[in-house]
Design a protein around this motif. Structure first.
Motif, PDB file in Angstrom:
ATOM      1  N   ILE A  77     -40.418 -51.018 -56.285  1.00  0.00           N
ATOM      2  CA  ILE A  77     -39.673 -49.769 -56.096  1.00  0.00           C
ATOM      3  C   ILE A  77     -38.170 -50.050 -56.184  1.00  0.00           C
ATOM      4  N   GLY A  78     -37.740 -51.136 -55.551  1.00  0.00           N
ATOM      5  CA  GLY A  78     -36.332 -51.495 -55.601  1.00  0.00           C
ATOM      6  C   GLY A  78     -35.854 -51.813 -57.014  1.00  0.00           C
ATOM      7  N   VAL A  79     -36.676 -52.523 -57.786  1.00  0.00           N
ATOM      8  CA  VAL A  79     -36.311 -52.855 -59.164  1.00  0.00           C
ATOM      9  C   VAL A  79     -36.172 -51.589 -60.005  1.00  0.00           C
ATOM     10  N   THR A  80     -37.077 -50.645 -59.827  1.00  0.00           N
ATOM     11  CA  THR A  80     -37.018 -49.402 -60.597  1.00  0.00           C
ATOM     12  C   THR A  80     -35.719 -48.657 -60.339  1.00  0.00           C
ATOM     13  N   LEU A  81     -35.319 -48.556 -59.076  1.00  0.00           N
ATOM     14  CA  LEU A  81     -34.067 -47.879 -58.737  1.00  0.00           C
ATOM     15  C   LEU A  81     -32.870 -48.638 -59.302  1.00  0.00           C
ATOM     16  N   LEU A  82     -32.935 -49.973 -59.259  1.00  0.00           N
ATOM     17  CA  LEU A  82     -31.835 -50.777 -59.785  1.00  0.00           C
ATOM     18  C   LEU A  82     -31.702 -50.620 -61.297  1.00  0.00           C
ATOM     19  N   TRP A  83     -32.832 -50.634 -62.013  1.00  0.00           N
ATOM     20  CA  TRP A  83     -32.796 -50.524 -63.475  1.00  0.00           C
ATOM     21  C   TRP A  83     -32.272 -49.159 -63.921  1.00  0.00           C
ATOM     22  N   SER A  84     -32.532 -48.117 -63.143  1.00  0.00           N
ATOM     23  CA  SER A  84     -32.011 -46.797 -63.506  1.00  0.00           C
ATOM     24  C   SER A  84     -30.493 -46.771 -63.455  1.00  0.00           C
ATOM     25  N   ARG A  85     -29.897 -47.694 -62.672  1.00  0.00           N
ATOM     26  CA  ARG A  85     -28.439 -47.802 -62.597  1.00  0.00           C
ATOM     27  C   ARG A  85     -27.894 -48.764 -63.649  1.00  0.00           C
ATOM     28  N   LEU A  86     -28.592 -49.886 -63.855  1.00  0.00           N
ATOM     29  CA  LEU A  86     -28.103 -50.902 -64.790  1.00  0.00           C
ATOM     30  C   LEU A  86     -28.220 -50.461 -66.241  1.00  0.00           C
ATOM     31  N   TYR A  87     -29.232 -49.647 -66.548  1.00  0.00           N
ATOM     32  CA  TYR A  87     -29.491 -49.237 -67.926  1.00  0.00           C
ATOM     33  C   TYR A  87     -29.449 -47.709 -68.033  1.00  0.00           C
ATOM     34  N   PRO A  88     -28.256 -47.118 -68.113  1.00  0.00           N
ATOM     35  CA  PRO A  88     -28.176 -45.662 -68.290  1.00  0.00           C
ATOM     36  C   PRO A  88     -28.832 -45.210 -69.591  1.00  0.00           C
ATOM     37  N   GLU A  89     -29.042 -46.156 -70.555  1.00  0.00           N
ATOM     38  CA  GLU A  89     -29.719 -45.811 -71.814  1.00  0.00           C
ATOM     39  C   GLU A  89     -31.103 -45.217 -71.552  1.00  0.00           C
ATOM     40  N   LEU A  90     -31.761 -45.633 -70.468  1.00  0.00           N
ATOM     41  CA  LEU A  90     -33.097 -45.106 -70.173  1.00  0.00           C
ATOM     42  C   LEU A  90     -33.045 -43.601 -69.889  1.00  0.00           C
ATOM     43  N   LYS A  91     -32.089 -43.187 -69.078  1.00  0.00           N
ATOM     44  CA  LYS A  91     -31.986 -41.764 -68.762  1.00  0.00           C
ATOM     45  C   LYS A  91     -31.536 -40.950 -69.972  1.00  0.00           C
ATOM     46  N   LEU A  92     -30.765 -41.575 -70.863  1.00  0.00           N
ATOM     47  CA  LEU A  92     -30.249 -40.866 -72.028  1.00  0.00           C
ATOM     48  C   LEU A  92     -31.239 -40.802 -73.185  1.00  0.00           C
ATOM     49  N   ALA A  93     -32.292 -41.624 -73.140  1.00  0.00           N
ATOM     50  CA  ALA A  93     -33.257 -41.670 -74.244  1.00  0.00           C
ATOM     51  C   ALA A  93     -34.085 -40.385 -74.247  1.00  0.00           C
ATOM     52  N   LYS A  94     -33.870 -39.551 -75.246  1.00  0.00           N
ATOM     53  CA  LYS A  94     -34.575 -38.278 -75.337  1.00  0.00           C
ATOM     54  C   LYS A  94     -35.828 -38.363 -76.204  1.00  0.00           C
TER      55      LYS A  94
END
Length: 428
Positions: free
Chosen positions: A390-407
């Protein structure tokens, strides 16, 4: 606009799908039996924590050859007919199954033989994985590839459903029956691969040093941050939260459901994953792929945490089904991005890098689970892994904004892509 050709209308893909289904059922059944036999032999002379550590070492024995061979196998898959790579590795799987079956029949099976079989399995998977992954895109038109990935995943996930259940049930009948059926499934997989007619093979590069070509796959993943994010997120989450290696312990000593219950539990993640893959085969994911992957990985970690705390067989099974469905979303997004963003002449090498991370999260994760179980106990190991994931998932959402931007899955250079830098992906 003309609809893409459905992959199952293509004879080569049908043969590929049937081969992968039979082979996955066989390998899943064999893996669960090897784990059950290793844990059973270890428990004859060891306590639960010592046997758990030994069970984890079985996973490490599969990972080491794959880790050592990864720099080579991708280049092989990009240089040699991929069908022949799969054919030869399937023959090796037949040998492994026959060897274990004979040793079991003679009553002389011991832990060293199981470790040797695990090493050979690692070698077979090291070569067949990149070849299989790189072969599929050669069998269908590009516009049909996302659907082909979903359908191919169904073969894999149905195999993970049927394989462990079949392995556990057949082993409960008699070990000889189990190994005979596994060998038969490998023969079916071999026939399927031989039925695939010749497909285009990318021309091998002859003007560059092999070491430079080997490094291309790692360089590509390093430069493409979106692919890098999906691969590393899956790596660390499954590495930390993988619970499958400890299923024999849960089945025997916590839930107390025996070999039959072990087969059902082992099929749990496959049930959820196959249902999700079936949905994607009819309704391919098209929008917000990055956010959906992040949500799915978070759900996976919570489901594993629930499984670790559960002492009820049915709750444990439901948690594994949910985890499997969430994991399939991650597999689907990662596989689609890798296949659609990677040039055909590099797919073997990039698939090898991807396979290395998958194996690190699975087999190395089994070793990590066994080690943690020997220190914290099996329940403590699974719970700690779920919280860490769970902690890694939250961290990766911050380290890789590309994930949130990938449409979408479209690479930046794809026609009709409005904003070439929207995904934050460097040009390969």
């Amino acid at each position: 606009m003309e609809q893409p050709t459905h992959p199952l209308r293509i004879a080569n893909f049908r043969a590929y799908w049937c081969s992968r289904l039979a082979g996955t059922i066989g390998t899943s059944a064999q893996a669960i039996i090897i784990g059950w036999q290793a844990y059973g032999l270890a428990r004859e002379t060891m306590d639960i924590r010592q046997a758990a550590f030994m069970l984890g070492m079985i996973g490490l024995a599969q990972f080491v050859p794959l880790f050592l061979l990864t720099p080579v196998v991708g280049l092989v898959a990009d240089s040699i007919d991929r069908r022949w790579i799969v054919r030869l590795t399937t023959l090796l799987l037949i040998f492994i199954s026959a060897m274990l079956g004979v040793l079991t029949w003679l009553g002389i099976l011991a832990l060293p033989a199981l470790f040797g079989a695990a090493v050979l399995l690692g070698v077979a998977r090291a070569f067949s994985g990149p070849a299989y992954s790189a072969l599929a895109p050669n069998l269908v038109p590009r516009e049909s590839l996302p659907t082909a990935i979903a359908i191919s995943s169904i073969a894999w996930q149905v195999g993970t459903i049927a394989g462990p259940s079949l392995g556990g049930l057949l082993y409960a009948i008699h070990p000889d029956v189990a190994y005979a059926c596994i060998s038969g499934l490998y023969f079916i997989a071999l026939i399927g691969i031989f039925m695939i007619r010749r497909v285009p093979q990318p021309p091998a590069e002859t003007d560059r040093h092999p070491i430079a070509r080997i490094l291309d796959g790692f360089t590509y993943v390093r430069r493409n941050r979106l692919v890098q994010a999906t691969i590393t997120l899956d790596l660390f989450v499954v590495l930390l939260a993988g619970a499958t290696a400890l299923l024999p312990i849960y089945a025997r000593d916590i839930l107390m459901v025996g070999a039959t219950g072990l087969g059902i539990l082992a099929a749990g993640m496959g049930i959820g994953a196959a249902g999700t893959a079936l949905w994607f085969s009819f309704r391919p994911m098209r929008e917000d792929v990055g956010r959906k992957m992040l949500a799915a990985v978070f759900i996976f970690a919570v489901a594993i945490l629930t499984f670790g705390l559960s002492t009820n067989f049915f709750l444990s099974l439901i948690a594994l089904i949910v985890a499997g469905g969430a994991d399939m979303v991650s597999v689907y997004v990662r596989s689609s991005l890798i296949q659609l963003h990677t040039p055909d002449e590099m797919r073997g090498r990039v698939s090898a890098v991807s396979q290395l991370t998958i194996s690190a999260s699975n087999e190395l994760g089994e070793a990590e689970s066994g080690l943690m179980a020997s220190l914290l106990g099996p329940v403590g190991a699974v719970v700690a892994g779920g919280l860490a994931a769970i902690g890694v998932t939250l961290l990766w959402s911050r380290l890789y904004p590309e994930l949130k931007l990938a449409k979408t899955f479209d690479p930046p250079e794809a026609p009709g892509h409005d904003k070439p830098r929207q995904h934050g992906v460097a040009q390969p």
